[in-house]
Design a protein around this motif. Structure first.
Motif, mmCIF file in Angstrom:
data_model
loop_
_atom_site.group_PDB
_atom_site.id
_atom_site.type_symbol
_atom_site.label_atom_id
_atom_site.label_comp_id
_atom_site.label_asym_id
_atom_site.label_seq_id
_atom_site.Cartn_x
_atom_site.Cartn_y
_atom_site.Cartn_z
ATOM 1 N N ALA A 191 0.838 -1.202 0.000
ATOM 2 C CA ALA A 191 0.000 0.000 0.000
ATOM 3 C C ALA A 191 0.870 1.248 0.000
ATOM 4 O O ALA A 191 0.618 2.210 -0.730
ATOM 5 C CB ALA A 191 -0.930 -0.011 1.205
ATOM 6 N N GLN A 192 1.926 1.208 0.822
ATOM 7 C CA GLN A 192 2.808 2.367 0.890
ATOM 8 C C GLN A 192 3.524 2.554 -0.447
ATOM 9 O O GLN A 192 3.629 3.661 -0.963
ATOM 10 C CB GLN A 192 3.834 2.169 2.009
ATOM 11 C CG GLN A 192 4.727 3.381 2.202
ATOM 12 C CD GLN A 192 5.598 3.278 3.432
ATOM 13 O OE1 GLN A 192 5.831 2.188 3.951
ATOM 14 N NE2 GLN A 192 6.068 4.400 3.909
ATOM 15 N N ASP A 193 3.975 1.443 -0.995
ATOM 16 C CA ASP A 193 4.677 1.480 -2.273
ATOM 17 C C ASP A 193 3.796 2.075 -3.367
ATOM 18 O O ASP A 193 4.263 2.746 -4.267
ATOM 19 C CB ASP A 193 5.070 0.047 -2.646
ATOM 20 C CG ASP A 193 5.956 -0.004 -3.873
ATOM 21 O OD1 ASP A 193 7.139 0.298 -3.731
ATOM 22 O OD2 ASP A 193 5.441 -0.335 -4.957
ATOM 23 N N LEU A 194 2.478 1.816 -3.256
ATOM 24 C CA LEU A 194 1.546 2.289 -4.286
ATOM 25 C C LEU A 194 1.008 3.680 -3.960
ATOM 26 O O LEU A 194 0.066 4.135 -4.581
ATOM 27 C CB LEU A 194 0.395 1.289 -4.450
ATOM 28 C CG LEU A 194 0.826 -0.084 -4.974
ATOM 29 C CD1 LEU A 194 -0.286 -1.102 -4.816
ATOM 30 C CD2 LEU A 194 1.230 0.009 -6.433
ATOM 31 N N GLY A 195 1.577 4.313 -2.954
ATOM 32 C CA GLY A 195 1.264 5.729 -2.749
ATOM 33 C C GLY A 195 0.397 6.067 -1.555
ATOM 34 O O GLY A 195 -0.090 7.189 -1.456
#
Lengths: 361, 296
Positions: B198-202
């Protein structure tokens, strides 16, 4: 495009990365290859932003990424087990990065539909990830990571959960996809076969260091160290000492075997008296029952110790006079193949002058 | 295949037997009792007469009619459901951050913290209620502190003891572990890779919580809510000891029917209504939780 400058990372006393330098070009399919614990995943997590280097810098188009949190870096990661959100449909999963970026609802719908078509799963939008096969999950993870056009795509052993057939198919798909989208891929794997098949360039890592960075064919043909030769494909490693250097070739006294001539690469650092390893690929190692004088530069007597029939080829393990086991590969399609050898057969092992590649120790 | 089902049935035999013996049979007895007359000195009157060779049933609907004669019982039911809902909600508000905090700690700390959560269970329930009576008493620390604070704003002193506030606070205190444990079990097994993704996707930390952690934890919330809601619905000791006249719950009335009024049949009627309410809540909760699990 992406520059890794003097990056180091220590966990307590364990050095995970030791002053790593790399430059990755735009549009490249770049692979970090190495055994587990070599630091490749640590490096990938640093590029993604999940870990911070103790020293050094990571630059994207000349600007440091260090201070940017993962959610703001213009790159996405494909995780080992895909990390699809189980409570969201496939379409919602793919829409996630777009929603986070604040895209308009209508735009999201269109782009999700296109992304699903790109990975050839147009009718799976309403399914939940649980209802998908491994290969489908993989494709959805890729669609999700590419839907908002990141500058970089990081792939952390993405195919390791798939069976061999599917893996090969996905490899081909990844190559095609990367070519189509033109996005830089940084791929992490411990599988040298996968690395050779996919990459434009490979960085072989070991113990927190980068050992060699090169194109797959050069890495295979001209490993710069015993480690690389051994790690990439199968390789016979014959230890010895350089006894003479001529232009274009050298004479090596192999431990317990005798002298051989071998072609050397310029700038390989070959010098008389240095210990070296002659790396010899099994497919370039010939075995026969009779001595065949001529092109071969080296001949040694041995006994077939073991054999593995693999269908297309047979691997013979031949024990040489010094007790060393040498592998030789014989294609079963070879025309005029007289016969198979049997375990216990006395054979002649030979290779051409340019078959081996010399690495210094 | 047949062998397998046979084995599965054998495995489900003990829980099935347990439920039959300790839930179904008592419920049927209660249901039956709700149609009988009260005995003269408490207990139940005989349900049939056998006089002069003639057999006659002696059952009645009176008890059920009485339930609807006065709205007081309906209101008490609604109030008790309200208390149970409020308690569940407060347990979620207090228990969620706690469970999340524990679940995100290193493994060794987690075990210790969980132990602390269940530690109160090692002391007697009534002892803990009496402890709260001390805390709520006019000379107690909590009351002193609250009145001190109110005094700063020129507000009059209040008594906490024998109030609805005291009842709710204690209900929450007693039932909080029932919320924390299932929530913890859920949060602890959530894959950290999903948060990374989730963090990686923004997604920033708030959105990671709201889009990933929270929806995935709903089954835990449903489970915890059931475990809190149902015992609270049947709670009488806390309102008895800490509540005022206006904070009695339906279970107090049921207890009254069985103990003081010696009207077992009417007590049975009220019990049946409560049982049905509880079963409905369990069914609803289980359904919601299963939907969540199917996807999670």
């Amino acid at each position: 495009m992406l520059e890794i400058k003097d990056v180091s990372r220590r966990f307590d006393s364990f050095v995970a990365l030791d002053r790593v330098n790399l430059t990755i070009a735009a549009g490249e399919f770049f692979t970090l290859l190495g055994p587990s614990g070599c630091g490749k995943t640590t490096l990938l997590r640093m590029i993604a932003g999940f870990d911070q280097p103790d020293d050094g810098d990571i630059l994207l188009d000349g600007r440091s990424l260090i201070a940017t949190p993962p959610e703001q870096r213009p790159l996405h990661t494909i995780f080992q087990n895909y990390a699809l959100f189980p409570h969201m449909t496939v379409a919602e999963n793919i829409a996630f990065p777009l929603r986070m970026a604040g895209c308009a609802r209508e735009e999201i719908a269109g782009r999700v539909a296109r992304a699903l078509e790109d990975v050839r799963l147009p009718d799976k939008g309403r399914h939940y990830p649980d209802a998908l096969s491994g290969g489908q999950k993989q494709r959805i993870a890729i669609a999700r990571a590419l839907v908002n056009r990141p500058r970089l795509l990081l792939l952390d052993e993405p195919l390791s959960a798939l069976d061999a057939k599917l893996r090969e198919q996905m490899q081909l798909e990844l190559i095609t996809l990367q070519k189509e989208v033109g996005i830089t891929f940084i791929y992490v794997t411990h599988d040298q076969g996968e690395a050779l098949a996919l990459s434009h360039r490979i960085a072989v890592m070991n113990g927190g260091h980068i050992v060699q960075v090169d194109e797959p064919s050069r890495l295979y043909g001209f490993p710069n160290s015993r480690f690389v030769a051994d790690f990439i494909g199968h390789c016979n490693l014959l230890g010895g000492v350089v006894t003479a250097v001529q232009t274009g070739d050298a004479t090596v006294e192999l431990d317990g075997l005798g002298t051989v001539q071998t072609v050397i690469q310029p700038a390989a650092g070959v010098a008389v008296g240095r210990r070296c390893t002659l790396t010899l690929r099994p497919e370039k190692t010939h075995i026969s029952t009779t001595l065949t004088p001529g092109e071969e530069a080296a001949h040694f007597r041995g006994v077939v110790h073991d054999m593995l029939y693999l269908g297309d080829v047979t691997v013979y393990k031949v024990e040489l006079a010094n007790g060393m086991i040498v592998e030789a590969l014989l294609a079963n399609s070879a025309p005029g193949r007289a016969r198979f050898f049997e375990v216990g057969d006395a054979v002649e092992v030979a290779w051409r002058l340019d078959a081996g590649h010399l690495v210094m120790e | 295949m047949r062998r397998k089902t046979w084995r599965r049935q054998l495995l489900t035999l003990p829980p099935t037997g347990y439920l039959l013996l300790f839930f179904a049979v008592p419920s049927i007895i209660m249901l039956f009792a709700s149609f009988r007359y009260a005995g003269e000195y408490g207990g139940l009157a005989p349900w049939y007469y056998y006089e002069a060779g003639e057999f006659s049933l002696d059952l009645t609907l009176e008890n059920w009619q009485r339930l609807f004669e006065s709205e007081i019982y309906l209101l008490l039911f609604l109030k008790s459901i309200g208390y149970a809902l409020l308690t569940s909600l407060l347990c979620i508000l207090l228990g969620y951050p706690l469970a999340l905090m524990i679940a995100r700690r290193p493994k060794r700390q987690r075990d210790l913290l969980l132990l602390l959560v269940i530690l109160p269970f090692w002391s007697n329930f009534l002892v803990r209620i009496y402890a709260w009576m001390i805390i709520f008493s006019p000379a107690g620390a909590l009351t002193q502190m609250v009145n001190g604070l109110l005094g700063l704003f020129g507000l009059g002193p209040v008594t906490l003891m024998y109030s609805t506030t005291a009842v709710i606070v204690t209900l929450v205190y007693v039932h909080l572990p029932f919320m924390v444990l299932p929530l913890y079990a859920n949060l602890e097994k959530q894959s950290p890779a999903l948060l990374d993704a989730a963090q990686d996707l923004g997604a920033n930390s708030w959105r990671r919580f709201w889009h990933v952690t929270w929806p995935l934890s709903l089954p835990g919330i449903y489970a915890g809510s059931i475990l809190v809601f149902i015992p609270v619905l049947g709670m009488f000791a806390i309102p008895d000891l800490l509540g005022g006249t206006d904070s009695i719950m339906i279970a107090n009335v049921i207890k009254q029917q069985f103990v003081e009024s010696r009207d077992w049949p009417f007590g049975s009627v009220l019990s049946m209504v409560m049982t049905v309410a509880a079963v409905l809540v369990v069914l609803l909760g289980a359904r919601l939780a299963r939907q969540g699990v199917a996807r999670g």
